[in-house]
Design a protein around this motif. Structure first.
Motif, PDB file in Angstrom:
ATOM      1  N   VAL A 122       0.847  -1.195   0.000  1.00 60.93           N
ATOM      2  CA  VAL A 122       0.000   0.000   0.000  1.00 60.93           C
ATOM      3  C   VAL A 122       0.884   1.246   0.000  1.00 60.93           C
ATOM      4  CG1 VAL A 122      -1.757   1.292   1.261  1.00 60.93           C
ATOM      5  CG2 VAL A 122      -1.851  -1.206   1.200  1.00 60.93           C
ATOM      6  N   LEU A 123       0.714   2.105  -1.000  1.00 62.56           N
ATOM      7  CA  LEU A 123       1.445   3.369  -1.076  1.00 62.56           C
ATOM      8  C   LEU A 123       0.781   4.425  -0.203  1.00 62.56           C
ATOM      9  CD1 LEU A 123       2.127   3.591  -4.920  1.00 62.56           C
ATOM     10  CD2 LEU A 123       3.730   2.902  -3.107  1.00 62.56           C
ATOM     11  N   ALA A 124      -0.545   4.481  -0.229  1.00 62.96           N
ATOM     12  CA  ALA A 124      -1.278   5.495   0.530  1.00 62.96           C
ATOM     13  C   ALA A 124      -2.678   4.968   0.834  1.00 62.96           C
ATOM     14  CB  ALA A 124      -1.379   6.800  -0.258  1.00 62.96           C
ATOM     15  N   ARG A 125      -3.261   5.479   1.916  1.00 64.21           N
ATOM     16  CA  ARG A 125      -4.654   5.160   2.249  1.00 64.21           C
ATOM     17  C   ARG A 125      -5.435   6.464   2.275  1.00 64.21           C
ATOM     18  NH1 ARG A 125      -7.019   1.090   6.587  1.00 64.21           N
ATOM     19  NH2 ARG A 125      -6.676  -0.198   4.763  1.00 64.21           N
ATOM     20  N   MET A 126      -6.534   6.477   1.510  1.00 65.76           N
ATOM     21  CA  MET A 126      -7.429   7.628   1.490  1.00 65.76           C
ATOM     22  C   MET A 126      -8.697   7.253   2.250  1.00 65.76           C
ATOM     23  SD  MET A 126      -6.873   8.907  -2.419  1.00 65.76           S
ATOM     24  CE  MET A 126      -7.093   7.281  -3.085  1.00 65.76           C
ATOM     25  N   ASN A 127      -9.060   8.084   3.213  1.00 62.08           N
ATOM     26  CA  ASN A 127     -10.263   7.851   4.003  1.00 62.08           C
ATOM     27  C   ASN A 127     -11.352   8.799   3.529  1.00 62.08           C
ATOM     28  OD1 ASN A 127      -9.185   5.843   5.910  1.00 62.08           O
ATOM     29  ND2 ASN A 127      -7.807   7.511   6.439  1.00 62.08           N
ATOM     30  N   PHE A 128     -12.465   8.221   3.110  1.00 59.79           N
ATOM     31  CA  PHE A 128     -13.582   8.994   2.576  1.00 59.79           C
ATOM     32  C   PHE A 128     -14.790   8.894   3.499  1.00 59.79           C
ATOM     33  CE2 PHE A 128     -11.214   8.050  -1.313  1.00 59.79           C
ATOM     34  CZ  PHE A 128     -11.308   9.229  -2.025  1.00 59.79           C
ATOM     35  N   SER A 129     -15.659   9.871   3.389  1.00 66.65           N
ATOM     36  CA  SER A 129     -16.994   9.813   3.956  1.00 66.65           C
ATOM     37  C   SER A 129     -17.934   9.619   2.772  1.00 66.65           C
ATOM     38  CB  SER A 129     -17.304  11.130   4.679  1.00 66.65           C
ATOM     39  OG  SER A 129     -18.636  11.135   5.112  1.00 66.65           O
ATOM     40  N   VAL A 130     -18.815   8.630   2.863  1.00 66.56           N
ATOM     41  CA  VAL A 130     -19.777   8.375   1.789  1.00 66.56           C
ATOM     42  C   VAL A 130     -21.002   9.236   2.073  1.00 66.56           C
ATOM     43  CG1 VAL A 130     -21.098   6.622   0.559  1.00 66.56           C
ATOM     44  CG2 VAL A 130     -18.894   6.025   1.588  1.00 66.56           C
ATOM     45  N   THR A 131     -21.262  10.211   1.204  1.00 67.83           N
ATOM     46  CA  THR A 131     -22.297  11.203   1.476  1.00 67.83           C
ATOM     47  C   THR A 131     -23.660  10.884   0.876  1.00 67.83           C
ATOM     48  OG1 THR A 131     -21.526  12.505  -0.409  1.00 67.83           O
ATOM     49  CG2 THR A 131     -20.635  13.067   1.764  1.00 67.83           C
ATOM     50  N   ARG A 132     -23.671  10.146  -0.231  1.00 64.56           N
ATOM     51  CA  ARG A 132     -24.962   9.753  -0.788  1.00 64.56           C
ATOM     52  C   ARG A 132     -24.792   8.592  -1.751  1.00 64.56           C
ATOM     53  NH1 ARG A 132     -26.718  14.820  -4.590  1.00 64.56           N
ATOM     54  NH2 ARG A 132     -26.155  13.836  -6.528  1.00 64.56           N
ATOM     55  N   ALA A 133     -25.918   7.951  -2.061  1.00 67.31           N
ATOM     56  CA  ALA A 133     -25.895   6.791  -2.951  1.00 67.31           C
ATOM     57  C   ALA A 133     -25.536   7.225  -4.374  1.00 67.31           C
ATOM     58  CB  ALA A 133     -27.245   6.089  -2.931  1.00 67.31           C
ATOM     59  N   GLY A 134     -24.855   6.339  -5.073  1.00 68.53           N
ATOM     60  CA  GLY A 134     -24.461   6.613  -6.454  1.00 68.53           C
ATOM     61  C   GLY A 134     -23.195   5.855  -6.794  1.00 68.53           C
TER      62      GLY A 134
END
Length: 190
Positions: A122-134
């Motif tokens: 793993v080079l990098a980990r990106m942490n996201f918040s899932v805001t809506r369906a799609g």
């Protein structure tokens, strides 16, 4: 002057030397994303790892990534564990723009005169918040890999598409409302 037999031997020796050379065995490294949850759930955090596989002598890297900001919002980007296996590193998570849905020029490099990292990780980990369906494409650009001689390495890039679905509580609430509607209609029919 070379005889036919000497010419064949020289040709075979050249072919064997080429076959045994490191460049003949080298594989093209692959840069890709791995999503922690499939499908992603609205309201839940989502980790996306930027992975490299099949690399030899990786000294430094850079990438940009585009995503759908209507579905995802990037909350953080941190260095992965792969490059530090070869020594001390510098890491910059790049410029994050959650309005456009971009991470621009995230990069990492080893420090000092050391050989690069080999293998997969793993080079990098990106942490996201899932805001809506799609759906959201995860599309790389500006990918650069350097070896310890600071020569550019060719890389294969695998983009990804993820799907985000409503949280399960939304489904339960919808089912409860549907059951109530059915019960109301049956009661009204009696």
């Amino acid at each position: 002057m070379m005889s036919g037999q000497d010419f064949k031997r020289a040709g075979c020796a050249a072919l064997l030397a080429g076959w045994l050379s490191a460049s003949a065995w080298a594989q093209t490294p692959v840069v890709s994303t791995v999503v922690s949850a499939t499908p992603a759930v609205v309201g839940a955090p989502l980790a996306v790892d930027v992975r490299i596989s099949g690399v030899t002598d990786l000294f430094a890297y850079q990438f940009s990534l585009a995503f759908n900001p209507a579905v995802l919002q990037l909350t953080s980007i941190v260095e992965g564990a792969f490059l530090p296996t070869a020594g001390a590193t510098l890491f910059d998570g790049g410029a994050v723009n959650n309005i456009l849905g971009t991470v621009t020029l995230a990069n990492g490099a080893l420090t000092g005169f050391v050989p690069g990292a080999n293998g997969n990780g793993v080079l990098a980990r990106m942490n996201f918040s899932v805001t809506r369906a799609g759906t959201s494409s995860l599309t790389f650009s500006d990918v650069i890999l350097l070896d310890s001689a600071l020569a550019t390495m060719t890389a294969q890039v695998n983009n990804n598409v993820l799907t985000a679905v409503p949280e399960p509580a939304s489904y339960a609430l919808f089912a409860l409302g549907l059951a109530g509607l059915v019960a109301w209609r049956q009661r009204k029919a009696v």
